[in-house]
Write a protein that holds these residues in place. Sequence first.
Motif, short mmCIF file in Angstrom:
data_model
loop_
_atom_site.label_atom_id
_atom_site.label_comp_id
_atom_site.label_asym_id
_atom_site.label_seq_id
_atom_site.Cartn_x
_atom_site.Cartn_y
_atom_site.Cartn_z
N GLY A 127 48.50 78.52 97.62
CA GLY A 127 48.41 79.97 97.50
C GLY A 127 47.05 80.45 97.07
N ALA A 128 46.03 79.63 97.29
CA ALA A 128 44.65 79.98 96.92
C ALA A 128 43.83 80.08 98.19
N GLU A 129 43.69 81.29 98.70
CA GLU A 129 42.99 81.51 99.96
C GLU A 129 41.52 81.82 99.72
N VAL A 130 40.66 81.13 100.44
CA VAL A 130 39.23 81.43 100.39
C VAL A 130 38.95 82.57 101.37
N THR A 131 38.40 83.65 100.86
CA THR A 131 38.14 84.83 101.69
C THR A 131 36.66 84.98 102.04
N ASP A 132 35.79 84.32 101.30
CA ASP A 132 34.36 84.43 101.59
C ASP A 132 33.64 83.23 101.01
N VAL A 133 32.49 82.93 101.58
CA VAL A 133 31.66 81.82 101.13
C VAL A 133 30.21 82.28 101.10
N GLU A 134 29.55 82.02 99.99
CA GLU A 134 28.13 82.32 99.85
C GLU A 134 27.44 81.05 99.36
N GLN A 135 26.20 80.85 99.76
CA GLN A 135 25.48 79.69 99.27
C GLN A 135 24.01 80.00 99.07
N ASP A 136 23.40 79.18 98.22
CA ASP A 136 21.96 79.26 97.97
C ASP A 136 21.44 77.84 97.84
N ALA A 137 20.23 77.70 97.40
CA ALA A 137 19.62 76.37 97.33
C ALA A 137 20.29 75.46 96.33
N ASP A 138 21.00 76.03 95.37
CA ASP A 138 21.56 75.23 94.28
C ASP A 138 23.06 74.98 94.38
N GLY A 139 23.76 75.71 95.25
CA GLY A 139 25.20 75.51 95.32
C GLY A 139 25.88 76.51 96.22
N VAL A 140 27.22 76.45 96.20
CA VAL A 140 28.07 77.28 97.05
C VAL A 140 29.05 78.04 96.16
N THR A 141 29.28 79.30 96.50
CA THR A 141 30.28 80.10 95.80
C THR A 141 31.40 80.46 96.78
N ALA A 142 32.61 80.02 96.45
CA ALA A 142 33.78 80.38 97.24
C ALA A 142 34.51 81.50 96.53
N VAL A 143 34.82 82.56 97.27
CA VAL A 143 35.55 83.69 96.71
C VAL A 143 37.01 83.56 97.12
N LEU A 144 37.90 83.53 96.13
CA LEU A 144 39.33 83.40 96.40
C LEU A 144 39.98 84.78 96.50
N GLY A 145 41.16 84.81 97.10
CA GLY A 145 41.88 86.06 97.25
C GLY A 145 42.22 86.72 95.93
N THR A 146 42.29 85.94 94.88
CA THR A 146 42.56 86.47 93.54
C THR A 146 41.34 87.14 92.92
N GLY A 147 40.20 86.97 93.58
CA GLY A 147 38.95 87.49 93.02
C GLY A 147 38.15 86.43 92.29
N GLU A 148 38.75 85.27 92.03
CA GLU A 148 38.03 84.21 91.35
C GLU A 148 36.87 83.72 92.22
N ARG A 149 35.75 83.47 91.58
CA ARG A 149 34.57 82.93 92.27
C ARG A 149 34.35 81.50 91.77
N VAL A 150 34.45 80.55 92.69
CA VAL A 150 34.36 79.13 92.34
C VAL A 150 32.99 78.61 92.78
N ARG A 151 32.26 78.09 91.83
CA ARG A 151 30.92 77.56 92.12
C ARG A 151 31.00 76.04 92.26
N SER A 152 30.40 75.50 93.33
CA SER A 152 30.39 74.06 93.55
C SER A 152 29.05 73.63 94.13
N ALA A 153 28.75 72.35 93.97
CA ALA A 153 27.51 71.83 94.56
C ALA A 153 27.64 71.77 96.08
N TYR A 154 28.84 71.40 96.57
CA TYR A 154 29.10 71.31 98.01
C TYR A 154 30.49 71.86 98.29
N LEU A 155 30.67 72.35 99.52
CA LEU A 155 31.99 72.82 99.95
C LEU A 155 32.30 72.19 101.31
#
Length: 450
Positions: A127-155
Motif C-alpha cells: 500500500g505504499a505507492e511511489v508517485t514521483d522520483v527526483e534525483q541529484d548527484a548525491d541520491g534519489v528522493t521517492a515521493v510516496l502517496g502518503t506524502g512521505e519523501r524517502v531518500r536513498s543512495a540508489y533506487l
Amino acid sequence: MTHVMIVGSGPTGLTLAVELARRGVDLRIVERSPEPPTGVRGKGLQPRTLEVFDDLGVIDEILATGRPYPSLRSYQGDQVVWEGRMDEPREPSAGVPHPNLIMQPQWRTEAILRDRLAELGHRVEFGAEVTDVEQDADGVTAVLGTGERVRSAYLVAADGGRSTVRKRLGVPFRGETYDSERMSLADIRTRDLDREHWHVWGSLAGRSVHFSICPLPGTDVFQLVAPHSGRAGERDSGPDSGRDDLLALVAEHAPHVRIDEVVWRSEYRVNIRMADRFRVGRVFLAGDAAHVHSPAGGQGLNTGVQDAYNLGWKLALGREALLETYEDERMAVAEHVLGLSTRLYRDNDLKRGGDTDQLGLAYPRSALSAGERGGERLGAYFAEQRGTGFLLVGEVTGEHGWPVLPPLPGQEGVLLVRPDGYIGYHGDESGLSAYLSGFGIAAPRADAAS
C-alpha cells in the motif's frame, strides 16, 4: 538515508531485496498494491533461475511445493488425439544441478521470497505507492502517496510494465502492443480433468490452440489460458467478469468439462517492449519495468530475476565502474530473450528446447569480462558458490583472500568467478590485480577469508 529503495515486490524486486539483505545492505521495498497477489500469472521457473534461488537459500521450498511440468494431452472434444512433453526430463549433473523447468505459481514464488526476506529482517511495505522520483548527484528522493519523501543512495524500479518510475524518468518504452491479441487467464476449479496432464484443445500440429487447462501444483485449481475474443475487459477484473465467455468457450470445444468455479480472472494484451535505457543516474530499471515479453517460453519472470541477481552484488559493492556494467550486460540479454520469446509466440509451439533454460546466457562483450572465458557461466562448484563472495579457480601462488578451488579439467590460467556465478577474469594470475583495481574491487585480507 536508505542505501537502496526498491519499488515493486514481484519476483524481481523480491530477489533483489533478498540479495541485498543477506549482504547487510540497508534497504526498503515498497509495493503499490495493498496486499500480495492471489492469481497465477507466470508459473515456470527455468533452470538458471533455480540456481539463483539455490544461492539465495529458497530452493528447498521451491522444489518441495512445485513440480516438473506435466506431459501434454491434446484433445478434439473428449477424445485424446496426441500426448507428449514440452521437453524431456533431464537428470541432474555436476554442471547443471537443476536441469528441469519447475512449475510454481507466481504468488507462491513471491511468498517464499517474502518469507526469506523476513528471515533476513526486512518486510515489504504494501500500500505504499511511489508517485514521483527526483534525483541529484548525491541520491534519489521517492515521493510516496502518503506524502512521505524517502531518500536513498540508489533506487531500483521493479514496478512492472506500467512502471511509474520509468514514466517519471521519461525513458521511452519501445516496441509493440498487440491490441487485437489479448489473452485470458483464469484460475478455475473442475472435477472433470486429471491433475497429471496439461490439457490442450486445438491443433498443436496446426499451431491453433483454443485454450489450455493446466493443474497448478500444491493447489486444487487449474490455470486456463485462452486467446480472448470477447469484449475488452480490465486487468485483474475479478472472478465474475467474463465468466460467461469462459464457460461458452469450454462448452464449445470440451462440453464434457464443467467449470465449477472461476476463482480469479485477468485479461492482458500481448506486449513486446524494451526500455531505451536501464539506468538513469542513480535509478535502475529491472524486470518488466525494463522489458516485457510475450508469454511464450516462460522468459519474462526469469529474466527479471536474472536482472536482480546481476544488479544486487554491484549495488552492494557500490563501485561506479561495476554499476556501469549493469545496463550493458542486461540490455543485451533482454534483447536476445525478447527475440526468442517473440519467435516462440509466433510459432505457437508448446514444445521447448534448451534455448529457454537461460543456462547459455553470458556476458562475453561486457567490460567486466576479460580473457577467453570471461562472461561465461562457470557451471561448476555450485555448493562453493553459495554466498556473497568471489571465487578463484586454478593454481594460485599469491595471497588473495578469496576461496581458491582446484582448476577445472583442461583449464589454463586462473578464473575469477563473480558473485553471480559468471567468470569475470580468465588469464594469468599476474594480471588479476590490475583487473580488480580497474573496477575498484578489493580482495579480502587473507587472514579474514572464510
